[in-house]
Design a protein around this motif. Structure first.
Motif, short mmCIF file in Angstrom:
data_model
loop_
_atom_site.label_atom_id
_atom_site.label_comp_id
_atom_site.label_asym_id
_atom_site.label_seq_id
_atom_site.Cartn_x
_atom_site.Cartn_y
_atom_site.Cartn_z
N ARG A 143 0.85 -1.19 0.00
CA ARG A 143 0.00 0.00 0.00
C ARG A 143 0.88 1.24 0.00
O ARG A 143 2.05 1.18 0.38
N LEU A 144 0.33 2.36 -0.40
CA LEU A 144 1.09 3.61 -0.40
C LEU A 144 1.64 3.93 0.99
O LEU A 144 2.77 4.41 1.12
N ASN A 145 0.87 3.65 2.04
CA ASN A 145 1.32 3.93 3.40
C ASN A 145 2.53 3.08 3.80
O ASN A 145 3.24 3.42 4.75
N ASP A 146 2.74 1.95 3.11
CA ASP A 146 3.87 1.08 3.43
C ASP A 146 5.21 1.65 2.92
O ASP A 146 6.26 1.31 3.44
N ILE A 147 5.16 2.49 1.90
CA ILE A 147 6.40 2.96 1.27
C ILE A 147 7.29 3.74 2.24
O ILE A 147 8.47 3.43 2.36
N PRO A 148 6.77 4.74 2.96
CA PRO A 148 7.65 5.43 3.91
C PRO A 148 8.20 4.50 4.99
O PRO A 148 9.35 4.63 5.41
N LEU A 149 7.37 3.55 5.43
CA LEU A 149 7.84 2.59 6.43
C LEU A 149 8.95 1.72 5.86
O LEU A 149 9.91 1.38 6.57
N ALA A 150 8.85 1.37 4.60
CA ALA A 150 9.91 0.57 3.95
C ALA A 150 11.21 1.36 3.91
O ALA A 150 12.29 0.81 4.18
N TYR A 151 11.14 2.65 3.57
CA TYR A 151 12.35 3.48 3.56
C TYR A 151 12.96 3.53 4.96
O TYR A 151 14.18 3.45 5.11
N GLN A 152 12.13 3.67 5.98
CA GLN A 152 12.64 3.71 7.35
C GLN A 152 13.29 2.39 7.75
O GLN A 152 14.39 2.37 8.31
N LYS A 153 12.63 1.30 7.47
CA LYS A 153 13.14 -0.01 7.87
C LYS A 153 14.44 -0.34 7.13
O LYS A 153 15.42 -0.75 7.75
N ILE A 154 14.45 -0.16 5.83
CA ILE A 154 15.66 -0.46 5.06
C ILE A 154 16.76 0.52 5.43
O ILE A 154 17.91 0.13 5.61
N GLY A 155 16.41 1.79 5.57
CA GLY A 155 17.40 2.80 5.94
C GLY A 155 18.06 2.51 7.27
O GLY A 155 19.26 2.69 7.45
N SER A 156 17.28 2.00 8.24
CA SER A 156 17.88 1.68 9.54
C SER A 156 18.84 0.50 9.42
O SER A 156 19.89 0.49 10.05
N GLN A 157 18.52 -0.47 8.59
CA GLN A 157 19.41 -1.62 8.40
C GLN A 157 20.69 -1.25 7.64
O GLN A 157 21.74 -1.83 7.85
N LEU A 158 20.57 -0.26 6.77
CA LEU A 158 21.74 0.19 6.00
C LEU A 158 22.50 1.31 6.72
O LEU A 158 23.52 1.77 6.22
N GLU A 159 21.96 1.72 7.87
CA GLU A 159 22.52 2.82 8.66
C GLU A 159 22.65 4.10 7.84
O GLU A 159 23.69 4.76 7.83
N VAL A 160 21.56 4.45 7.17
CA VAL A 160 21.49 5.68 6.39
C VAL A 160 20.92 6.77 7.29
O VAL A 160 19.83 6.61 7.83
#
Length: 182
Positions: A143-160
């Motif tokens: 869903r569209l609402n999932d996209i920002p959460l995906a950026y946050q989750k992936i970003g935290s794992q990549l330490e961005v």
């Protein structure tokens, strides 16, 4: 029934037998579909993406130069920057387990529902045996609402740093402006 739930895995009988033996006796709960593996320590340095959407998020977050250095495997249909020669390790109807293991990932990102759950179980089992420091991370973008959460989750794992400021807030503002125009 979804198309991908009827597709052949593409493994030999011997590979399937060996894989089933590895999986037998292992009880995998719902955690298979969230995060599995160690989480402490450094950010992901050897990344495999099993979804074109996740590949794009990783590229957005780390940029082309870091993408080339950190991403070691992608799924088919992933759009790669420039002249990238990153190997394909998965498609809708197959996962190349041996290739994934040989690439020694520390993070494998998958999208729930894209690959059959039995394939993910096999991947988790195989990774846990061959690369104990690997982790499987599920990232939903249904869903569209999932996209920002995906950026946050992936970003935290990549330490961005500054994922919210650079990606989440602008995305949410754009989304509001689009829906406000309706």
């Amino acid at each position: 029934m979804p198309y991908w739930s009827t597709v052949n895995v593409g493994l030999s009988k011997r590979s399937v037998s060996l894989t089933l033996l590895m999986v037998m006796g292992i009880t995998l709960s719902k955690s298979v579909f969230s995060d599995v593996g160690p989480t402490a320590g450094r950010g992901c340095q050897r990344i495999i993406s099993l979804s074109p959407a996740i590949t794009q998020v990783v590229l957005d977050l780390v940029g082309e130069e870091q993408f080339e250095k950190r991403v070691v495997g992608v799924s088919s249909y992933s759009r790669l920057p420039g002249k990238s020669r990153i190997p394909e390790v998965a498609s809708l109807n197959s996962i190349q387990f041996e290739k994934i293991i040989s690439l020694r990932p520390d993070c494998v990102f998958e999208a729930p529902g894209v690959l059959q759950s039995d394939r993910i179980r096999v991947l988790v089992s195989t990774l846990s045996r061959s690369s104990p420091n690997s982790r499987l991370l599920s990232v939903s973008m249904d869903r569209l609402n999932d996209i920002p959460l995906a950026y946050q989750k992936i970003g935290s794992q990549l330490e961005v740093p500054d994922v919210d400021r650079k990606w989440v807030v602008p995305f949410n503002e754009r989304l509001k402006s689009l829906f406000g125009a309706l």
